[in-house]
Design an enzyme around this catalytic site. Sequence first.
Site, PDB file in Angstrom:
ATOM      1  N   ASP A  98       0.851  -1.184   0.000  1.00 26.62           N
ATOM      2  CA  ASP A  98       0.000   0.000   0.000  1.00 26.62           C
ATOM      3  C   ASP A  98       0.890   1.239   0.000  1.00 26.62           C
ATOM      4  O   ASP A  98       2.075   1.170   0.289  1.00 26.62           O
ATOM      5  CB  ASP A  98      -1.010  -0.034   1.141  1.00 26.62           C
ATOM      6  CG  ASP A  98      -0.368   0.119   2.495  1.00 26.62           C
ATOM      7  OD1 ASP A  98       0.847   0.331   2.545  1.00 26.62           O
ATOM      8  OD2 ASP A  98      -1.082   0.033   3.498  1.00 26.62           O
ATOM      9  N   SER A  99       0.298   2.367  -0.350  1.00 26.95           N
ATOM     10  CA  SER A  99       1.097   3.539  -0.717  1.00 26.95           C
ATOM     11  C   SER A  99       1.669   4.316   0.453  1.00 26.95           C
ATOM     12  O   SER A  99       2.481   5.209   0.281  1.00 26.95           O
ATOM     13  CB  SER A  99       0.218   4.494  -1.520  1.00 26.95           C
ATOM     14  OG  SER A  99      -0.781   5.033  -0.664  1.00 26.95           O
ATOM     15  N   GLY A 100       1.210   4.017   1.670  1.00 26.62           N
ATOM     16  CA  GLY A 100       1.637   4.813   2.819  1.00 26.62           C
ATOM     17  C   GLY A 100       0.673   5.937   3.145  1.00 26.62           C
ATOM     18  O   GLY A 100       0.748   6.543   4.205  1.00 26.62           O
ATOM     19  N   PHE A 102      -2.573   6.003   3.924  1.00 28.90           N
ATOM     20  CA  PHE A 102      -3.421   5.794   5.095  1.00 28.90           C
ATOM     21  C   PHE A 102      -2.613   5.965   6.386  1.00 28.90           C
ATOM     22  O   PHE A 102      -3.061   6.600   7.342  1.00 28.90           O
ATOM     23  CB  PHE A 102      -4.055   4.396   5.042  1.00 28.90           C
ATOM     24  CG  PHE A 102      -4.912   4.092   6.236  1.00 28.90           C
ATOM     25  CD1 PHE A 102      -6.180   4.660   6.361  1.00 28.90           C
ATOM     26  CD2 PHE A 102      -4.466   3.253   7.241  1.00 28.90           C
ATOM     27  CE1 PHE A 102      -6.986   4.393   7.475  1.00 28.90           C
ATOM     28  CE2 PHE A 102      -5.262   2.984   8.352  1.00 28.90           C
ATOM     29  CZ  PHE A 102      -6.519   3.554   8.462  1.00 28.90           C
ATOM     30  N   ASP A 152      -2.641   8.247  -2.090  1.00 33.68           N
ATOM     31  CA  ASP A 152      -3.959   8.882  -2.032  1.00 33.68           C
ATOM     32  C   ASP A 152      -4.115   9.694  -0.754  1.00 33.68           C
ATOM     33  O   ASP A 152      -3.379   9.502   0.209  1.00 33.68           O
ATOM     34  CB  ASP A 152      -5.057   7.813  -2.110  1.00 33.68           C
ATOM     35  CG  ASP A 152      -5.033   6.880  -0.904  1.00 33.68           C
ATOM     36  OD1 ASP A 152      -3.923   6.538  -0.440  1.00 33.68           O
ATOM     37  OD2 ASP A 152      -6.103   6.480  -0.411  1.00 33.68           O
ATOM     38  N   GLY A 227     -10.899   4.637   1.822  1.00 29.77           N
ATOM     39  CA  GLY A 227     -11.675   5.579   2.619  1.00 29.77           C
ATOM     40  C   GLY A 227     -12.925   5.006   3.255  1.00 29.77           C
ATOM     41  O   GLY A 227     -13.831   5.746   3.627  1.00 29.77           O
ATOM     42  N   ASP A 277      -7.985  -7.111   2.600  1.00 28.68           N
ATOM     43  CA  ASP A 277      -6.890  -7.252   3.559  1.00 28.68           C
ATOM     44  C   ASP A 277      -7.373  -6.705   4.892  1.00 28.68           C
ATOM     45  O   ASP A 277      -8.247  -5.841   4.929  1.00 28.68           O
ATOM     46  CB  ASP A 277      -5.660  -6.446   3.117  1.00 28.68           C
ATOM     47  CG  ASP A 277      -5.838  -4.959   3.409  1.00 28.68           C
ATOM     48  OD1 ASP A 277      -5.216  -4.462   4.363  1.00 28.68           O
ATOM     49  OD2 ASP A 277      -6.633  -4.287   2.717  1.00 28.68           O
TER      50      ASP A 277
END
Length: 384
Positions: A98-100, A102, A152, A227, A277
């Site tokens: 995941d992109s980091g 969150f 995001d 989200g 997940d």
Amino acid sequence: ASFRYIILKYSIIHSDKNTSARAGIIKTEHGNIQTPVFMPVGTVGAVKTFSPHELEGLGADIILGNTYHLYLRPGTDIINEAGGLHSFSNWTRPMLTDSGGFQVFSLAKLNKISDEGVEFQSHLDGSYHSITPEVSMEIQRALGSDIIMAFDHCPPGKASNKEVIEAVDRTNKWFKRCKKYLQNNPSYYGHSQTLFPIIQGGVNHKLRKISIDGLAEHADFGIAIGGLAVGEEKNAMFDTIEYCDSLLPKDRPRYLMGVGRPTDIVKSIRSGVDMFDCVMPTRNGRNGQIFTSNGTINITNEKYKNDHSLIDEDSNHAFGRMFTKSYVRHLFNVKEILGLRIASTLNISFYISLTKKIQELIQSGEFDKWSKSWLAEMESKKGM
């Protein structure tokens, strides 16, 4: 060499005629992923207490790594020297990072969010960092995951309408920068990496539509619903998932990020979601909550002290058919690590077995009927 998207292929094997559920297969250079799929979370490069060999034995097709945590420790240089996260952790099957986004919004001490990116202080030592869409892509390129998540802006469940509008706009702009960066910087390790955009918009249908309209056409492969499960009301969450199902392209895998109760997963599969997940199986397991075929049990409860019945005689894993409630409660009581391992193993096994069973039910045309009766049964039992 340009960024290679094409190697990942998704095909739907069977669609359920009464719901939006589908069984499919994602092909990557590290192996195939059967969907619907549950992906165990290996935040810092390991699924807590499990070796890769054990995860394979439990049937895990794919695991997750976390950009924010791995960037802070051990750092991408070390992972790059090791030949990427697959090689560093000895996991040979597919991996998603995941992109980091969150974690930056939920864990770090935020200093500044702008259209450029996010400046924050590490939750570990207070050091200052900045993550932009380009930096997130560079970290994930160095990690070498098969599926990369776009950077995001993930607003909390209680965010104002203005904040959610801003997050949608920013997420759409950031995705274009992510994609451009990857097109100009090929993967480090010779295998293809594919980029998933993340749609935002909270539980507001109008904003979800704006997000999907801005991102779906640029999603070369799959798309993620972000989200949700961030504090909003449960019914509003399912309503939003159902609405997204009506708008998202049918021929691409859909990943619902971080949504994780077994009943939530089954309901979301009915609404056309393919990938899931959640840290719940391992985190709850370490706290003594075990998912069984009869609902959840909190093994530390006094009532299990003299309960010599098996934890779960219908479990797909031997531990459920080997150990008694009294024994596992004792292990938790004396803080013996085997207790955490038994609970975590049974939980991961429960989640993976559930999605594997659902793959078969979709293909045999029995999913709709089974899911209705299973949901009714589980909702009468607390905790699922």
